[in-house]
Write an enzyme that holds these catalytic residues in place. Structure first.
Site, short mmCIF file in Angstrom:
data_model
loop_
_atom_site.label_atom_id
_atom_site.label_comp_id
_atom_site.label_asym_id
_atom_site.label_seq_id
_atom_site.Cartn_x
_atom_site.Cartn_y
_atom_site.Cartn_z
N GLU A 1 -18.05 5.12 19.13
CA GLU A 1 -17.03 5.12 18.08
C GLU A 1 -15.92 6.12 18.40
O GLU A 1 -14.75 5.90 18.06
CB GLU A 1 -17.66 5.45 16.73
CG GLU A 1 -18.63 4.40 16.19
CD GLU A 1 -17.94 3.18 15.58
OE1 GLU A 1 -16.69 3.10 15.61
OE2 GLU A 1 -18.66 2.29 15.08
N ARG B 1 -5.90 -0.93 8.68
CA ARG B 1 -7.26 -0.41 8.76
C ARG B 1 -8.17 -1.32 9.58
O ARG B 1 -9.16 -0.88 10.15
CB ARG B 1 -7.84 -0.18 7.37
CG ARG B 1 -9.24 0.44 7.43
CD ARG B 1 -9.74 0.95 6.11
NE ARG B 1 -11.08 1.52 6.26
CZ ARG B 1 -11.72 2.20 5.32
NH1 ARG B 1 -11.15 2.42 4.15
NH2 ARG B 1 -12.92 2.68 5.54
N LYS C 1 -16.00 3.14 2.85
CA LYS C 1 -16.69 1.86 2.97
C LYS C 1 -18.19 2.07 2.73
O LYS C 1 -18.81 2.92 3.38
CB LYS C 1 -16.49 1.25 4.35
CG LYS C 1 -15.19 0.52 4.55
CD LYS C 1 -15.21 -0.18 5.89
CE LYS C 1 -13.97 -1.02 6.11
NZ LYS C 1 -14.03 -1.72 7.41
N HIS D 1 -26.28 0.45 16.78
CA HIS D 1 -24.95 0.02 16.34
C HIS D 1 -23.86 0.47 17.31
O HIS D 1 -23.00 -0.32 17.70
CB HIS D 1 -24.66 0.58 14.94
CG HIS D 1 -23.26 0.28 14.48
ND1 HIS D 1 -22.80 -1.00 14.26
CD2 HIS D 1 -22.21 1.11 14.23
CE1 HIS D 1 -21.53 -0.96 13.88
NE2 HIS D 1 -21.15 0.31 13.86
N ASN E 1 -11.88 -1.72 13.41
CA ASN E 1 -12.98 -2.63 13.73
C ASN E 1 -12.91 -3.15 15.16
O ASN E 1 -13.56 -4.14 15.50
CB ASN E 1 -12.98 -3.82 12.76
CG ASN E 1 -13.50 -3.42 11.39
OD1 ASN E 1 -14.53 -2.77 11.28
ND2 ASN E 1 -12.76 -3.79 10.35
N ARG F 1 -21.23 2.40 -13.12
CA ARG F 1 -19.90 1.96 -12.68
C ARG F 1 -19.18 3.00 -11.82
O ARG F 1 -17.97 2.94 -11.68
CB ARG F 1 -19.02 1.56 -13.88
CG ARG F 1 -19.59 0.38 -14.69
CD ARG F 1 -18.57 -0.15 -15.68
NE ARG F 1 -19.09 -1.29 -16.39
CZ ARG F 1 -19.68 -1.22 -17.59
NH1 ARG F 1 -19.83 -0.04 -18.18
NH2 ARG F 1 -20.12 -2.31 -18.17
N LYS G 1 -8.88 8.42 11.94
CA LYS G 1 -9.38 7.55 10.89
C LYS G 1 -8.75 7.88 9.54
O LYS G 1 -8.42 6.98 8.77
CB LYS G 1 -10.90 7.62 10.79
CG LYS G 1 -11.44 6.64 9.75
CD LYS G 1 -12.88 6.30 9.92
CE LYS G 1 -13.23 5.15 8.96
NZ LYS G 1 -14.65 4.76 9.04
N HIS H 1 -15.99 -4.56 16.81
CA HIS H 1 -17.00 -4.83 15.79
C HIS H 1 -17.24 -6.32 15.54
O HIS H 1 -18.34 -6.70 15.13
CB HIS H 1 -16.62 -4.14 14.48
CG HIS H 1 -16.86 -2.65 14.49
ND1 HIS H 1 -16.20 -1.82 15.36
CD2 HIS H 1 -17.68 -1.88 13.75
CE1 HIS H 1 -16.60 -0.56 15.15
NE2 HIS H 1 -17.50 -0.58 14.19
N GLU I 1 -8.36 -2.25 3.78
CA GLU I 1 -8.30 -3.10 4.97
C GLU I 1 -7.44 -4.34 4.75
O GLU I 1 -7.78 -5.45 5.19
CB GLU I 1 -9.71 -3.50 5.40
CG GLU I 1 -9.84 -3.74 6.90
CD GLU I 1 -11.27 -3.90 7.34
OE1 GLU I 1 -11.74 -5.04 7.45
OE2 GLU I 1 -11.93 -2.86 7.57
N HIS J 1 -20.90 -6.91 15.80
CA HIS J 1 -21.69 -7.27 14.62
C HIS J 1 -22.42 -8.59 14.82
O HIS J 1 -23.56 -8.76 14.38
CB HIS J 1 -20.80 -7.37 13.38
CG HIS J 1 -20.46 -6.04 12.77
ND1 HIS J 1 -19.55 -5.91 11.75
CD2 HIS J 1 -20.92 -4.79 13.02
CE1 HIS J 1 -19.46 -4.63 11.41
NE2 HIS J 1 -20.28 -3.95 12.17
#
Length: 368
Positions: free
Chosen positions: A185, A241, A143, A267, A245, A121, A227, A248, A237, A252
């Site tokens: 990025e 936040r 993330k 990427h 993206n 956990r 960031k 993205h 997010e 993506h």
């Protein structure tokens, strides 16, 4: 050497240290966090280049370590590799006082971070990013995720690291294409909220895209500052936040369509293309000037990154649109895009008209 604090109300503060020679100092910096053992999760390529230096540094600081290596590439962000890593942690017998170290690029960081989030956990982990893309983006902010055939990063958790060590020296071992991929990025951060930073990247700072260490260090520091400020305000997010993206949602979808084949499209290359598309869509909708969109395209092209859809392959508009509708930012099936009112002025656009996006994709070269 520069230390940047990442803090927010929902998570414990941690430091991102950017500088040179940090891999050799890693043991001394990790020792205060490692009350027991450490397991280094890496990929086979990075292990061969940097594994011995890290284990030696840890041993010199009295920290026990074991290495678990996965195959290189996006394919390791999978249920199969996640299960394998978790099984190895169980076999080794880690407990909640032990620490996982992610040594590698974004794939390793995402996979190791998710394993650390799930194991018992949640146990502590440290990020030692070895690619520019990971140093400026994926290693900071918590993330963690794996991919599925239905999309990228759709199964994951928020799990903040205890420490991030961004060693500029390790970037010298990267192929030129990986440096350029990470540069996408970096450019993205300027496009989001810092026009002056983008101006520097387009001028003197452009040397970083070719591997200049001084330019890379400044670019990493400013990217992490941007960031960390955003993450501190909005860890999960729920609002601001999402700006991170930019590029993205388009990117993506394109990555998914090419089957996450990094030989075909890395990427960062997808992000670069996605940023150009986001600016061109913004200009098409009258949100920013066509001059801004053209300048962004020119700067990204000058860095050796793709700017047009046909550079990534042949695509169907409906296929891309379906993937964009399944993006994590979508709400109730409605599209959410990160668009721009100009360079350094990105914003979250919800409920974007899918028919307009489809028409735009066709104008960009996708088939109808």
């Amino acid at each position: 050497m520069t230390t940047i604090s990442v803090s927010g109300g929902a998570f414990a503060a941690y430091q991102v240290i950017v500088g040179r020679g940090l891999l050799q100092q890693a043991g001394a910096r990790i020792a205060p966090l490692a009350r027991g053992r450490t397991v280094i999760i890496t990929d086979e390529t990075v292990e061969a280049v940097h594994g011995a230096a890290l284990t030696a540094s840890l041993a010199a600081a009295g920290v026990q370590s074991r290495i678990v290596a996965v195959p290189p590439g996006e394919g390791s962000k999978s249920f199969a590799q996640l299960e394998r890593v978790l099984d190895r942690l169980l076999e080794i017998g880690l407990d909640r006082k032990d620490v996982v170290i992610a040594l590698g690029g974004g794939v390793v960081g995402d996979l190791a971070g998710l394993a650390a989030a799930l194991y018992m956990r949640g146990i502590d982990f440290v990020q030692i990013p070895t690619t520019l893309l990971a140093q400026v983006d994926s290693s900071v902010g918590g993330k963690t995720a794996i991919d599925t055939p239905r999309g990228k990063n759709l199964v994951g958790a928020f799990h903040q690291p205890r420490l991030v060590l961004a060693d500029i020296d390790v970037l010298a071992t990267l192929p030129a294409r990986q440096v350029k991929s990470g540069w996408a990025e970096v450019l993205k951060h300027g496009l989001i909220c810092d026009a002056a930073f983008f101006d520097w990247l387009a001028g003197e700072g452009a040397a970083g895209a070719k591997g200049d260490p001084a330019a890379l260090e400044r670019a990493v520091i400013r990217s992490v500052e941007i960031k960390s400020a955003v993450v501190g305000e909005d860890e999960k997010e729920a609002g601001r936040r999402a700006l991170l993206n930019l590029g993205h949602t388009f990117g993506h979808a394109i990555e998914t369509e090419v089957g996450f084949d990094e030989d075909a499209l890395a990427h960062g290359e997808a992000v670069a293309l996605g940023c150009c598309m986001a600016l061109r869509y913004s200009a098409r909708e009258g949100l920013c000037s066509s001059q801004d969109a053209a300048r962004v395209e020119a700067v990204i092209a000058a860095a050796g990154l793709p700017t047009r859809l046909d550079q990534a392959g042949a695509f169907e508009a409906d296929g891309l649109l379906a993937l964009m509708a399944g993006d994590k930012k979508a709400e109730g099936g409605a599209l959410t895009l990160i668009l721009a009112r100009g360079i350094g002025r990105a914003f979250v656009a919800k409920g974007v008209d899918a028919d307009k996006v489809r028409a735009f994709l066709i104008a960009e070269g996708a088939t109808g």
